[in-house]
Scaffold this motif. Sequence first.
Motif, PDB file in Angstrom:
ATOM      1  N   GLY A 121       0.820  -1.220   0.000  1.00 38.10           N
ATOM      2  CA  GLY A 121       0.000   0.000   0.000  1.00 38.10           C
ATOM      3  C   GLY A 121       0.845   1.257   0.000  1.00 38.10           C
ATOM      4  N   TYR A 122       1.872   1.273   0.847  1.00 40.26           N
ATOM      5  CA  TYR A 122       2.737   2.456   0.892  1.00 40.26           C
ATOM      6  C   TYR A 122       3.563   2.605  -0.391  1.00 40.26           C
ATOM      7  CZ  TYR A 122       1.737   3.421   5.843  1.00 40.26           C
ATOM      8  OH  TYR A 122       1.120   3.750   7.018  1.00 40.26           O
ATOM      9  N   VAL A 123       3.929   1.486  -0.987  1.00 43.74           N
ATOM     10  CA  VAL A 123       4.682   1.578  -2.245  1.00 43.74           C
ATOM     11  C   VAL A 123       3.833   2.277  -3.306  1.00 43.74           C
ATOM     12  CG1 VAL A 123       5.591   0.240  -4.194  1.00 43.74           C
ATOM     13  CG2 VAL A 123       6.246  -0.372  -1.853  1.00 43.74           C
ATOM     14  N   VAL A 124       2.569   1.912  -3.402  1.00 47.21           N
ATOM     15  CA  VAL A 124       1.671   2.558  -4.370  1.00 47.21           C
ATOM     16  C   VAL A 124       1.611   4.062  -4.096  1.00 47.21           C
ATOM     17  CG1 VAL A 124      -0.752   2.770  -5.095  1.00 47.21           C
ATOM     18  CG2 VAL A 124       0.288   0.497  -4.822  1.00 47.21           C
ATOM     19  N   ASP A 125       1.420   4.430  -2.821  1.00 47.82           N
ATOM     20  CA  ASP A 125       1.342   5.854  -2.465  1.00 47.82           C
ATOM     21  C   ASP A 125       2.635   6.589  -2.823  1.00 47.82           C
ATOM     22  OD1 ASP A 125      -1.185   5.452  -1.394  1.00 47.82           O
ATOM     23  OD2 ASP A 125      -0.462   5.190   0.657  1.00 47.82           O
ATOM     24  N   LEU A 126       3.766   5.969  -2.462  1.00 43.61           N
ATOM     25  CA  LEU A 126       5.051   6.649  -2.666  1.00 43.61           C
ATOM     26  C   LEU A 126       5.410   6.740  -4.155  1.00 43.61           C
ATOM     27  CD1 LEU A 126       6.912   5.039   0.368  1.00 43.61           C
ATOM     28  CD2 LEU A 126       6.409   7.486   0.103  1.00 43.61           C
ATOM     29  N   GLU A 127       5.028   5.731  -4.924  1.00 44.33           N
ATOM     30  CA  GLU A 127       5.281   5.808  -6.373  1.00 44.33           C
ATOM     31  C   GLU A 127       4.439   6.913  -7.006  1.00 44.33           C
ATOM     32  OE1 GLU A 127       6.779   1.257  -7.388  1.00 44.33           O
ATOM     33  OE2 GLU A 127       4.684   1.803  -7.779  1.00 44.33           O
ATOM     34  N   ARG A 128       3.221   7.057  -6.504  1.00 47.83           N
ATOM     35  CA  ARG A 128       2.355   8.133  -7.008  1.00 47.83           C
ATOM     36  C   ARG A 128       2.985   9.492  -6.667  1.00 47.83           C
ATOM     37  NH1 ARG A 128      -1.834  10.840  -4.783  1.00 47.83           N
ATOM     38  NH2 ARG A 128      -1.660   9.588  -2.900  1.00 47.83           N
ATOM     39  N   LEU A 129       3.481   9.614  -5.439  1.00 50.83           N
ATOM     40  CA  LEU A 129       4.134  10.868  -5.038  1.00 50.83           C
ATOM     41  C   LEU A 129       5.393  11.111  -5.881  1.00 50.83           C
ATOM     42  CD1 LEU A 129       3.633  10.557  -1.163  1.00 50.83           C
ATOM     43  CD2 LEU A 129       2.519  12.219  -2.694  1.00 50.83           C
ATOM     44  N   ARG A 130       6.127  10.040  -6.147  1.00 55.05           N
ATOM     45  CA  ARG A 130       7.325  10.185  -6.992  1.00 55.05           C
ATOM     46  C   ARG A 130       6.939  10.670  -8.383  1.00 55.05           C
ATOM     47  NH1 ARG A 130       9.683   4.696  -8.777  1.00 55.05           N
ATOM     48  NH2 ARG A 130       7.753   4.903  -9.967  1.00 55.05           N
TER      49      ARG A 130
END
Lengths: 235, 235
Positions: free
Chosen positions: A172-181
């Motif tokens: 879940g956090y990977v999805v969020d952080l990739e979106r932020l990236r």
Amino acid sequence: MSAPDDGALRVAEPPAEAPADPPAEVPAVRRRRGPYAKSAERRRAIVAAAFDVFATRGFRAASLREVAERVGMSQTTLLHHFPSKEELFLAVIASRDAVEPVLAPDALRGLAAEDPRIPAVRFADLITTQASFNEGVPGVIQLYAVLVGEGVTDDHPGRDYFAERFARMRAGYVVDLERLRDLGLLRDGVDPAIAAATIIALWDGIQLQWLYDADAVDMAAALRDYLALILPLPA
Amino acid sequence: MSAPDDGALRVAEPPAEAPADPPAEVPAVRRRRGPYAKSAERRRAIVAAAFDVFATRGFRAASLREVAERVGMSQTTLLHHFPSKEELFLAVIASRDAVEPVLAPDALRGLAAEDPRIPAVRFADLITTQASFNEGVPGVIQLYAVLVGEGVTDDHPGRDYFAERFARMRAGYVVDLERLRDLGLLRDGVDPAIAAATIIALWDGIQLQWLYDADAVDMAAALRDYLALILPLPA
């Protein structure tokens, strides 16, 4: 913020225990007092008692007898509701996960409506708001700390549960952080997978130190400071 | 790196169990086979067995009978060496803390002898080297994870031990980080106290995730990436 002694009192109703619609033949006025509702109430009382017993003694050392005594029923009656200690474990851990923060995030105050940093600020704020909320429910944190440590021992019912929970949270956090990236909001060079595991690890670890000495560490500050290193958060 | 199944086999000799000089009247040739040395050997065997039992069952659920059976002695004989389960706990945890990394840090390779970043690189390298070493002694990590979680339960012998250990570790890192700050090597705005708690928390938390799924996380990388956010480490 108010800090009740016992996190169990603020545990939301576990989804599995929520009263379903009653059978059609039950008169409307008896709906919430019928045998089904009573059974659901008893299950909730058992889960709340088991929550406390597991948090203060651990799963292995906890006895169903002690849980039954706390709710004033026989062990036989308890086993009617939860046929095994493992099933009770899963109900307790589900009730823990149902705890939700009640704070209203206000991190966006002072930011212009079009501020490009808003997605990063929202992401960080959800985490630090939850961490601040958790300080008010120490029983919830303690239950988690005890069971997640015990879960790595042989044949523990928490092993699969926590392994899957960690994997789900990291994903879940990977999805969020990739979106932020992709929005240009993640510091150059930060690996979303490592940062996702780091957020969870830091959170687990700082909660542990807090349980041993609540005055020595500031959980929300530790998380906020880390997030401010990887995201463009306002000072 | 080689990864023995059982961390206990690589546990260094606990300081308290080290053979003292034998009494003067014992002939030199019998020195290491005298009654004192034999007793020390037995204590070491008990501690190694208890290490495994605590790591796989937790402290509370562990029985002295199981420990005694593993070393092939009676429970009475075991109690002669360790009069209580609490004393055995302290000996086991001391043996864990005696585990030392055997890797030779090589992080300074490629840096000029006068590179001003060397103190920061050394600090980070001690941490990541220990983390890499720990991957080879999973039993040590597991014992710690189980006991540090269980330690917050009522009347557990680990409570004081871990509270003091956390306080001591935080204080040690604060000294190191303040020294690095005074050398101009700590990122502006980083609070040494929060960073000290963060290093320990991240380390504890990432070890926990690793115990549940060793393929899913890279302990040394998570620590190195965090340290690279607060210190001027070479890429």
